[in-house]
Design a protein around this motif. Structure first.
Motif, PDB file in Angstrom:
ATOM      1  N   GLU A  67      45.503  39.131  42.096  1.00  0.00           N
ATOM      2  CA  GLU A  67      44.317  38.374  41.701  1.00  0.00           C
ATOM      3  C   GLU A  67      43.713  39.026  40.460  1.00  0.00           C
ATOM      4  O   GLU A  67      43.472  40.235  40.450  1.00  0.00           O
ATOM      5  CB  GLU A  67      43.302  38.372  42.832  1.00  0.00           C
ATOM      6  CG  GLU A  67      42.076  37.563  42.548  1.00  0.00           C
ATOM      7  CD  GLU A  67      41.090  37.577  43.721  1.00  0.00           C
ATOM      8  OE1 GLU A  67      39.953  37.157  43.495  1.00  0.00           O
ATOM      9  OE2 GLU A  67      41.457  37.998  44.820  1.00  0.00           O
ATOM     10  N   ARG A 116      42.195  32.900  34.884  1.00  0.00           N
ATOM     11  CA  ARG A 116      42.381  33.323  36.277  1.00  0.00           C
ATOM     12  C   ARG A 116      43.872  33.353  36.591  1.00  0.00           C
ATOM     13  O   ARG A 116      44.586  32.390  36.318  1.00  0.00           O
ATOM     14  CB  ARG A 116      41.704  32.353  37.244  1.00  0.00           C
ATOM     15  CG  ARG A 116      40.227  32.222  37.069  1.00  0.00           C
ATOM     16  CD  ARG A 116      39.521  33.392  37.672  1.00  0.00           C
ATOM     17  NE  ARG A 116      38.097  33.278  37.382  1.00  0.00           N
ATOM     18  CZ  ARG A 116      37.241  34.192  37.715  1.00  0.00           C
ATOM     19  NH1 ARG A 116      37.638  35.266  38.334  1.00  0.00           N
ATOM     20  NH2 ARG A 116      35.970  34.038  37.417  1.00  0.00           N
ATOM     21  N   ASP A 162      37.760  31.549  30.223  1.00  0.00           N
ATOM     22  CA  ASP A 162      38.023  32.302  31.439  1.00  0.00           C
ATOM     23  C   ASP A 162      39.495  32.109  31.792  1.00  0.00           C
ATOM     24  O   ASP A 162      40.001  30.991  31.709  1.00  0.00           O
ATOM     25  CB  ASP A 162      37.135  31.797  32.574  1.00  0.00           C
ATOM     26  CG  ASP A 162      37.267  32.649  33.824  1.00  0.00           C
ATOM     27  OD1 ASP A 162      37.509  33.871  33.700  1.00  0.00           O
ATOM     28  OD2 ASP A 162      37.128  32.099  34.926  1.00  0.00           O
TER      29      ASP A 162
END
Length: 124
Positions: free
Chosen positions: A28, A49, A47
């Motif tokens: 993660e 992820r 962002d």
């Protein structure tokens, strides 16, 4: 000629945990940094992820390997410097960037991670 040319590198911080019951390594992301001239405002606007679940072969297997899935999602506002660019050019650039990131990740997960795992497995 290039309408817009960006050269950058991505440094990703990630947390990796092991689910001992399934021997699955969970990945993660914990943030990232864009390395390149003038990219601070771009990095603040987007962002990224990354998540993954990888299962290793047994330490004594003939072939040390990891199998599973790793995915990434990038989101955020378009930086001011790119807002005047034609949409087809932006889509082409985003596609190229995605392929570049996937290629870099594949190289790491197909070559570097199994090599490190094989070294670890042999040391046991």
């Amino acid at each position: 000629f290039d309408f817009v040319a960006l050269r950058f590198a991505v440094e990703l911080r990630a947390k990796c945990t092991l689910d001992a019951a399934t021997t699955t390594a969970r990945l993660e992301s914990r943030g990232f940094r864009l390395i390149g001239s003038g990219l601070g405002s771009v990095a603040d606007a987007i962002d990224v992820r990354v998540t993954g679940a990888l299962r290793p072969s047994a330490p004594d297997a003939r072939l040390c390997a990891l199998s599973g899935d790793v995915s990434f999602v990038a989101s955020g506002a378009l930086p001011d410097v790119l807002r005047a660019a034609p949409e087809p050019a932006l889509r082409a650039a985003a596609n190229l960037m995605s392929r570049s990131l996937i290629g870099a990740a594949q190289e790491r997960f197909n070559t570097r991670v199994p090599r490190a795992y094989a070294t670890w497995a042999q040391s046991r």
